[in-house]
Design an enzyme around this catalytic site. Structure first.
Site: not given
Ligand code: F6R
Length: 350
Positions: A54-55, A96, A98, A101, A148, A233, A249, A341
């Site tokens: 999502g980031s 990121s 959170s 990551t 996300r 997701e 293609h 994770k």
């Molecule tokens: C969960 C989501 C995941 C996170 C990914 C990275 O809602 O969308 O795709 O985005 O695991 O985590 P962040 O975004 O916190 O770096």
């Protein structure tokens, strides 16, 4: 079922509907955020937008908007470290939501080791701590969302960061237009609007038990990938995505019975796609319709590319939300992703 509020609330136990309904407000808040302190206003030769999941989606939206506008490439980097392109005359934006990551933390570490100017976009975590220690400019995001569902917080601060170094991807008027387009959509896609006049509910019902296959064009290809990941997701379903003209293609050859019978095709159209792409969409539609479970077509709203891309992303969020409800899945939870994770994190601590 999608018009039965009580049934919908039973499946949506974490009230994801409220987070999606507040997406236009999130974007408005996000549009006022800037990196602190301001990054040195030196125009970079290239931008590397580092992020995962999502980031990374914020980077995809901004890179797609910039394609026809900037003479500087924006490379979206999903992975550990940084590509060789990252040098002192480029800019790394490490996003990121959170801040936890590992891949994105390692991208910022690599930027610091190589002397590459960087900006962090995050609500906290290890990324915020590293940015603070190394005095890297940071956009401080409010926390509490699923990454996300924080797309606004990942798009608008990236636009502001690029603007601060002389790379304007969207004008103020285009930003205002995009916010207006999202406000208008919020009124017609939420649960209170019945399926008879709700495009997202209709799409989810049309997809039903089929595997969704999302195709976009030169601008909307980035949105197609975003739809795929939201469907995976939120609705916990396999989904495929591709881009025209490239899929003409290769992937077009796979559209055969019996496998094609289990697929629902969604075409993401765009007012500026051009005649050749429009013709290709028409041919794909005609050829796939003979084998597919069904075909849907949707259009981005608005004039500017930002409005068109964000409106498509918002429609995709609601569509994946309603598909989750139909399949009895809480759209908020991603237990498998989180389990993976935490196993990786405990391996790293050893
Ligand atoms: C969960 C989501 C995941 C996170 C990914 C990275 O809602 O969308 O795709 O985005 O695991 O985590 P962040 O975004 O916190 O770096």
């Amino acid at each position: 079922m999608l018009d039965d509020q009580a049934a919908l609330e039973r499946v949506d136990a974490h009230a994801t509907r409220d987070v999606l309904a507040a997406f236009p407000a999130q974007c408005r808040t996000a549009a006022a955020l800037h990196p602190e302190p301001a990054p040195p206003g030196i125009r970079p030769r290239a931008v590397i937008a580092a992020g995962m999941g999502g980031s990374a989606a914020g980077g995809d939206v901004v890179a797609a908007c910039a394609l026809e506008r900037l003479d500087v490439p924006i490379v979206v980097h999903r992975g550990y470290g940084l590509p060789a392109l990252a040098r002192p005359d480029t800019l790394v934006v490490a996003s990121s939501y959170s801040g936890e990551t590992a891949e994105v933390v390692s991208a910022l570490e690599t930027a610091l080791a190589r002397g590459v100017p960087a900006v962090a976009i995050t609500s906290g975590g290890r990324l915020a701590r590293l940015a603070e220690q190394a005095r890297v400019p940071r956009v401080a995001l409010p926390g509490g969302l699923m990454p996300r569902m924080a797309l606004g917080f990942l798009v608008f601060p990236l636009l502001a960061t690029l603007d601060a170094v002389g790379l304007t991807v969207a004008s103020e008027a285009e930003i205002a237009e995009a916010l207006g387009a999202l406000d208008a959509l919020a009124g017609v896609l939420g649960p209170a609007r019945g399926a008879a006049s709700n495009e997202a509910k209709q799409l989810a019902l049309a997809i039903g038990d089929a595997v969704p296959v999302i195709y976009g064009g030169p601008l909307t290809g980035a949105s197609a990938y975003r739809w795929k990941t939201d469907l995976e997701e939120n609705a916990k379903t396999f989904a495929l995505s591709g881009t025209l003209p490239e899929m003409n293609h290769n992937e077009i050859e796979a559209w055969r019975a019996p496998a094609g019978k289990g697929l629902h095709l969604v075409l993401l159209r765009d007012r500026d796609e051009g005649g050749a792409i429009a013709r290709r969409f028409a041919l794909v539609r005609e050829m796939c319709a003979t084998v597919a479970a069904g075909v849907s077509e949707v259009w981005g709203r608005g004039e500017g590319p930002l409005a068109r891309l964000l409106s498509l992303a918002y429609l995709g969020q609601w569509t994946s939300y309603y598909l989750a409800i139909l399949r009895g899945e809480d759209p908020w939870l991603v237990p498998t992703l989180e389990a993976l994770k935490s196993r990786m994190a405990s391996d790293e601590r050893r």
